[in-house]
Enzyme design. Structure first.
Site, PDB file in Angstrom:
ATOM      1  CD  GLU A 233      11.851  21.139  49.068  1.00  0.00           C
ATOM      2  OE1 GLU A 233      12.594  20.281  48.621  1.00  0.00           O
ATOM      3  OE2 GLU A 233      10.954  20.482  49.999  1.00  0.00           O
ATOM      4  CB  CYS A 267      15.579  18.524  48.163  1.00  0.00           C
ATOM      5  SG  CYS A 267      14.737  18.625  49.313  1.00  0.00           S
TER       6      CYS A 267
END
Length: 506
Positions: A233, A267
């Site tokens: 990720e 994020c």
């Protein structure tokens, strides 16, 4: 044990709040060897036995919540409410996978797809990767460490966690808690800098990494060279699209919270906003008013501040440079735009920018700061085009009172998750996958069954229900067997009578 230690400093005032050992590659190898030795016994416990240990661990985490969140706050300087949210989400995830692991990992028995294959009994079973390496970032260190480790442990893997050298304290403490409850020795922390993380990649059988795209590429490349799987990720540049019929009060509240939660260091933070022209000015007015009231400072639980400092002077420089670049290219700072110094740390003012475009770094590069660049667009089509004009594709949001239109816009966005009339909510919904498109990563976390099955190798077991001494497909090949098998297969495969019954040529 190495004598090398890493001092952990508060982002608020640069004071030392703790230290951890920095493990060498040799020490990482020894730690992994230890948990690898224990892993077969852990797997043999079965899901129910492993679940009992995870439930005891959950209780330990609840009993030590003040200590754990205190450490997390000390090393990140994030508001106490956000520190506690990390722990709460981690505990909720442990409960979710404890409840569902047995069903998610149960053997499956798919049916054969044809008359011939129906004579076979199919079983799909799953075996854990022996050692899972979890490499975590500094922005939400506790949540990511536990969210990635708990499913892997329930799957039967041993887990080695390498926390960021900027924020290792809370992670180290919670993994110490695993040892304190007397659990099997299959969960260890290996703190250190980049070389320590590289050693984990060399020793583990599966890598779960969360962090920058640059580092993720290196890890993915090395994992591929070792022929081990990895799930990455990486960065995000999440777009928010506000259509003319949106509830502007909700959308503006969401923009400020979604863009400035954890000082914008998430994020899935709102990093760029596209607003239809007819409501642009009113949206900007509301966002500016709300951003101006966001309090910057430290938070000891008495709600003295809404956002804390950036993690480091390096991150402060990135945010400052992006804002200055935007201004130099014609953007307007509506509010904020400068360093804030309530305690002299790495604080930055909540910032709203207008007049932005895609020539500016703040619209193209990951910012990770409390900034909201807002761009006026003619319509939804232009907003979608600009939102997709990015190397990243982690998440996004769409704002409209017409939910059907919202779904239609969402499907056209190149992002792993899209919230309609909400922000960040995909992180709280464990049955939904959290995955990045493009340079935002490969693989996924969460996603219900997928979130635990990813830590397993699938094995197919095929049993013959009918066991004659010989099979038509086996040796010797003869013209008679060949004609018989081809006629049968042709009859099964063809979808019209002429082709099913056509005379066999040779």
């Amino acid at each position: 044990m190495t004598d090398t230690r890493i001092d952990v400093r508060s982002p608020a005032d640069a004071s030392i709040v703790g230290s951890v050992a920095s493990l060498s590659a040799t020490e990482v190898a020894a730690a992994v060897t230890g948990i690898r030795t224990e892993q077969p016994g852990w797997e043999t416990l079965g899901i129910r036995g492993r679940r009992e240990w995870l439930e005891r661990y959950r209780d330990w985490l609840l009993d030590h919540d003040d200590e754990v969140t205190g450490l997390l706050q000390a090393e990140t300087s994030k508001p106490l409410q956000e520190a506690r949210l990390e722990l709460a989400m981690s505990l909720d995830l442990i409960n979710y996978y404890c409840k569902n692991a047995e069903a998610f990992l149960a053997d499956e028995h798919p049916r054969g797809h044809s008359v011939i294959t129906k004579s076979k009994r199919l079983t799909i079973t799953r075996h854990p990767y022996p050692v899972v390496g979890v490499i975590t970032p500094w922005n939400v260190p506790l949540l990511i460490a536990l969210a990635d480790s708990a499913p892997a442990l329930l799957a039967g893997a041993a887990v080695v966690v390498k926390p960021s050298e900027l924020t290792p304290l809370a992670t180290q403490r919670v993994i110490d808690g695993w040892q304190e409850i007397g659990a099997p020795g299959v969960f260890v922390c290996t703190p250190g800098a980049g070389a320590t993380g590289a050693a984990v990649v060399e020793e583990a059988d599966f890598i779960q990494f969360t962090g920058s795209t640059r580092t993720g590429i290196r890890i993915g490349r090395r994992a591929a060279e070792r022929l081990i799987p990895s799930s990455l990720e990486l960065g995000g540049k999440d777009a928010m699209i506000v259509l003319a019929d949106a509830d502007l009060e909700r959308a503006s509240n969401a923009a400020v919270w979604g863009g400035m939660f954890n000082s914008g260091q998430a994020c899935v933070s709102v990093e760029r906003v596209y607003v239809e022209a007819s409501v642009h000015d009113e949206f900007v007015r509301r966002v500016t008013q709300k951003a101006w009231t966001v309090r910057v400072g430290t938070n000891d639980g008495a709600s003295k501040a809404d956002i804390g400092p950036l993690i480091s002077s390096t991150q402060l420089a990135i945010v400052t440079t992006q804002v200055q670049d935007a201004v130099s290219k014609g953007a307007t700072v509506v509010t904020g735009g400068e360093r804030a110094q309530p305690q002299g740390g790495a604080f930055f003012q909540p910032t709203v920018l207008t007049g932005v475009d895609h020539t500016m770094q703040v619209m193209q590069e990951e910012t990770f700061g409390p900034t909201l660049p807002i761009m006026k667009v003619a319509n939804a089509t232009e907003a979608i085009r600009l939102a997709n004009d990015s190397p990243y594709g982690l998440s996004a949001s769409v704002w409209t009172r017409n939910t059907e239109r919202g779904r239609e816009v969402a499907r056209r966005l190149e992002a792993g998750a899209v919230n309609v009339n909400d922000v960040l909510s995909n992180l709280f919904l464990f049955p939904a996958p959290h995955a990045g498109w493009k340079k935002s990563g490969t693989g996924e976390r969460l996603g219900g069954a997928a979130g635990i099955r990813k830590y397993c190798r699938e094995q197919a077991i095929i049993e013959s229900r009918i066991t004659p001494h010989d099979e038509p497909l086996w040796f010797p090949y003869t013209p008679g067997k060949h004609r018989l098998i081809w006629r049968l297969l042709r009859f099964m495969i063809a979808r019209d009578a002429n082709r099913k019954l056509r005379k066999f040529g040779r």
